[in-house]
Write a protein that holds these residues in place. Structure first.
Motif, mmCIF file in Angstrom:
data_model
loop_
_atom_site.group_PDB
_atom_site.id
_atom_site.type_symbol
_atom_site.label_atom_id
_atom_site.label_comp_id
_atom_site.label_asym_id
_atom_site.label_seq_id
_atom_site.Cartn_x
_atom_site.Cartn_y
_atom_site.Cartn_z
ATOM 1 N N LEU A 122 0.824 -1.057 0.031
ATOM 2 C CA LEU A 122 -0.057 0.032 -0.066
ATOM 3 C C LEU A 122 0.889 1.318 -0.150
ATOM 4 N N THR A 123 0.208 2.335 -0.541
ATOM 5 C CA THR A 123 0.867 3.765 -0.303
ATOM 6 C C THR A 123 0.198 4.642 0.438
ATOM 7 N N ALA A 124 0.533 5.188 1.596
ATOM 8 C CA ALA A 124 -0.040 6.008 2.407
ATOM 9 C C ALA A 124 0.310 7.233 2.353
ATOM 10 N N ALA A 125 -0.579 8.189 2.674
ATOM 11 C CA ALA A 125 -0.301 9.860 2.511
ATOM 12 C C ALA A 125 -0.406 10.361 4.191
ATOM 13 N N LEU A 126 -0.940 9.445 5.201
ATOM 14 C CA LEU A 126 -1.280 9.882 6.456
ATOM 15 C C LEU A 126 -1.439 8.778 7.229
ATOM 16 N N ALA A 145 7.817 2.929 5.830
ATOM 17 C CA ALA A 145 8.170 2.650 4.363
ATOM 18 C C ALA A 145 7.163 2.845 3.399
ATOM 19 N N ARG A 146 5.854 2.776 3.934
ATOM 20 C CA ARG A 146 4.620 2.821 3.195
ATOM 21 C C ARG A 146 4.121 4.252 3.020
ATOM 22 N N LEU A 147 4.713 5.302 3.783
ATOM 23 C CA LEU A 147 4.179 6.643 3.840
ATOM 24 C C LEU A 147 5.243 7.188 2.688
ATOM 25 N N SER A 148 4.717 6.957 1.477
ATOM 26 C CA SER A 148 5.554 7.544 0.236
ATOM 27 C C SER A 148 4.998 8.403 -0.593
ATOM 28 N N ALA A 149 3.704 8.737 -0.278
ATOM 29 C CA ALA A 149 3.209 9.815 -0.954
ATOM 30 C C ALA A 149 3.613 11.054 -0.856
ATOM 31 N N PRO A 150 3.784 12.140 -1.757
ATOM 32 C CA PRO A 150 4.270 13.435 -1.631
ATOM 33 C C PRO A 150 3.585 14.088 -0.321
ATOM 34 N N GLY A 151 4.755 14.564 0.724
ATOM 35 C CA GLY A 151 4.190 15.028 1.815
ATOM 36 C C GLY A 151 3.612 14.254 2.691
ATOM 37 N N ALA A 152 3.720 13.012 2.840
ATOM 38 C CA ALA A 152 3.158 12.020 3.663
ATOM 39 C C ALA A 152 3.705 12.092 5.078
ATOM 40 N N ARG A 153 2.827 12.043 6.092
ATOM 41 C CA ARG A 153 3.125 12.387 7.573
ATOM 42 C C ARG A 153 2.579 11.150 8.295
#
Length: 414
Positions: A122-126, A145-153
Motif C-alpha cells: 500500500l501507499t499511504a499519505a497519512l 516505508a509505506r508513507l511514500s506519497a508526496p508530503g506524507a506524514r
C-alpha cells in the motif's frame, strides 16, 4: 470546528503549538497519562485529514482494532470534545474502515510482528498511530516505508517506556537527525484537569509506573519490584474479621505450588490471610492434580473458609478441570497480565491497603527479593526474574483478578 467552554476543553499553549507545528514526516506526542497529548494529536490529525491529498491512503494503527475504536474513534465521535466535527466521523463497530471528514480511513491492528504483512503493497499519505511503544518494531518500520506519497506524514502518541525501547533509541533520541518533531507532556500541561482528579490519578500509580505515567519519564525497570514493601509496615500478626475471601493459585509440579488466600477485612483493607505451599523438590515427591485438589480443599476446610472465587494459573488447565470435577466452587482463569498485575500489587502496598499475615512464609520470603531482570532491561523490556516467584504470582492472581472489587478503597494522596 467550534470552540467554547461547552464544546472543546481549553487547550494549553503547548497543545496549540504542537498542533500548528506537526508538519514533519514523523510527529510524536509522548508523556504522562491524561496530560493532553491525545486531544492535541487528534486535533492535528483532523486538520491533516482535511488537507490530505486525494492520492495515498489514510491509516489509523494501534495494538488492536478494539483499542483503536476505544482510544481513537470513540473520542473523535464525542461532540463534547470535537463539536460538530464529531458527526463527520462514521464507523460501524468491528469494521476495518471509518469515514472521517468524507475520507475513507483504514484501521489496522498490530498485535504482533505478523501484522507487518498487512501494510505491504500500500501507499499511504497519512497515518495516525496510537501507543507507539506497544507496536512491533517491524510494523513501525514497514509503516514508515509505506508513507511514500508526496508530503506524507505520521502522527502518533505514546506513554513512556524503557529508555532503551526502540522508539526512544531509534527515533526520539535521533530527532535531530530525522525529519521528526516530538512534544513531551506532563499532567500540568493539561488545563482541563481538576486538582482533585490529578490527586486521585497520582494515587493509582507507584514506583516505576508513577515515574512513567505521572511524571512522563522514560525510565528503566531496575532493582526490587516491590520496593515499597516494608516488613515492619506490611506484616501483621492479628487479622480483623473478613467479609470476603478470594484464592489465587500458582500451579507447579517440579516448581513449588502456592495457594494464597486473600481477604477483605471489615476495616476495608486487604490481607494475605493464609498460604498453602508445596515444594516437590524439597519433599522429593511430586503430587498429581487430584492430590493437589484434595490438599487445597482440605486446607480450606481446616480454615473454615469457602472463597468466592479461585483464580488459577491460566497455564494449569488440567488442574482447573480437576477442581471443577471435584466440585470446588468458583474456579476461574486468573488474569495473568504480568505488568498490570505487578502494578496492581504495587499500588495496593504503597497505598497502605494490602497487608500480609505472618503465617504466609513463602510470600514473606519472596516479596523482598522479587526483582526486575537486568538482561530484559538491557533489551528495553520490563520483565521480572523468573525465580522464587510462586507465592508472589499467586498473590498477583488473586489481587489483580479482583481489582474491580476493591480499587475504590485506594484513597487519593493529599
Amino acid at each position: 470546528m467550534q470552540r467554547g467552554t461547552d464544546i472543546l476543553p481549553p487547550l494549553s499553549d503547548k497543545q496549540l503549538d504542537s498542533i500548528r507545528q506537526a508538519t514533519r514526516r514523523i510527529n510524536v506526542w509522548h508523556g504522562s497519562v491524561r496530560s493532553g497529548k491525545t486531544i492535541a494529536s487528534l486535533l492535528a490529525f483532523l486538520v491533516a485529514v482535511r488537507r490530505a491529498p486525494a492520492s495515498g491512503l489514510i491509516l489509523i494503527c494501534g495494538r488492536s482494532l478494539q483499542t483503536i475504536e476505544r482510544n481513537i474513534i470513540e473520542p473523535l465521535q464525542a461532540p463534547a470534545l470535537f463539536g460538530d466535527v464529531a458527526a463527520e466521523v462514521r464507523h460501524t463497530r468491528g469494521a476495518t474502515t471509518a469515514v472521517i471528514l468524507g475520507r475513507t480511513v483504514h484501521l489496522i491492528g498490530a498485535s504482533d510482528a505478523r501484522a507487518e504483512g498487512r501494510l505491504r503493497g500500500l501507499t499511504a499519505a497519512l497515518a495516525y498511530v496510537d501507543e507507539i511503544t506497544l507496536l512491533p518494531e517491524a510494523f513501525w518500520v514497514q509503516l514508515l516505508a509505506r508513507l511514500s506519497a508526496p508530503g506524507a506524514r505520521l502522527l502518533g502518541t505514546t506513554n513512556p517506556d524503557s529508555p532503551r525501547h526502540w522508539a526512544k533509541v531509534g527515533y526520539l533520541d535521533r530527532a535531530g537527525e530525522l525529519d521528526l518533531a516530538a512534544w513531551h507532556f506532563k499532567l500540568a500541561d493539561n488545563p482541563s484537569l481538576s486538582p482533585a482528579y490529578v490527586a486521585a490519578l497520582a494515587a493509582e500509580y507507584t514506583g516505576l509506573w508513577r515515574r512513567r505515567m505521572i511524571d512522563g519519564a522514560w525510565v528503566v525497570a531496575e532493582g526490587a519490584i516491590y520496593d515499597m514493601y516494608d516488613e515492619q509496615q506490611h506484616v501483621v500478626d492479628e487479622l480483623p474479621a473478613m467479609r470476603r475471601h478470594w484464592l489465587g493459585i500458582d500451579y507447579g509440579t517440579t516448581n513449588p505450588f502456592s495457594a494464597v488466600l486473600l481477604g477483605l477485612g471489615d476495616d476495608d483493607r486487604l490481607y494475605a490471610v493464609a498460604e498453602w505451599r508445596y515444594d516437590s523438590r524439597a519433599a522429593r515427591r511430586q503430587m498429581t492434580d487430584a492430590q493437589y485438589s484434595a490438599a487445597v480443599r482440605g486446607w480450606l476446610d481446616e480454615l473454615g473458609i469457602v472463597p468466592e472465587w479461585t483464580f488459577v494459573d491460566p497455564s494449569a488447565a488440567s488442574y482447573s478441570a480437576q477442581l471443577w470435577a471435584d466440585g470446588h466452587p468458583g474456579v476461574a482463569r486468573a488474569d495473568n497480565s504480568v505488568l498490570d498485575g505487578i502494578r496492581t500489587v504495587s499500588n495496593a502496598l504503597d497505598a497502605g491497603l494490602l497487608y500480609v499475615h505472618r503465617s504466609c512464609e513463602g510470600l514473606l520470603t519472596e516479596l523482598p527479593d522479587y526483582s526486575w531482570s537486568e538482561q530484559a532491561a538491557a533489551r528495553g523490556e520490563d520483565q521480572p526474574n523468573k525465580i522464587n516467584d510462586h507465592s508472589v504470582d499467586a498473590l498477583r492472581y488473586a489481587l489483580h483478578s479482583t481489582a474491580h472489587e476493591w480499587r475504590h478503597l485506594i484513597a487519593p494522596m493529599p
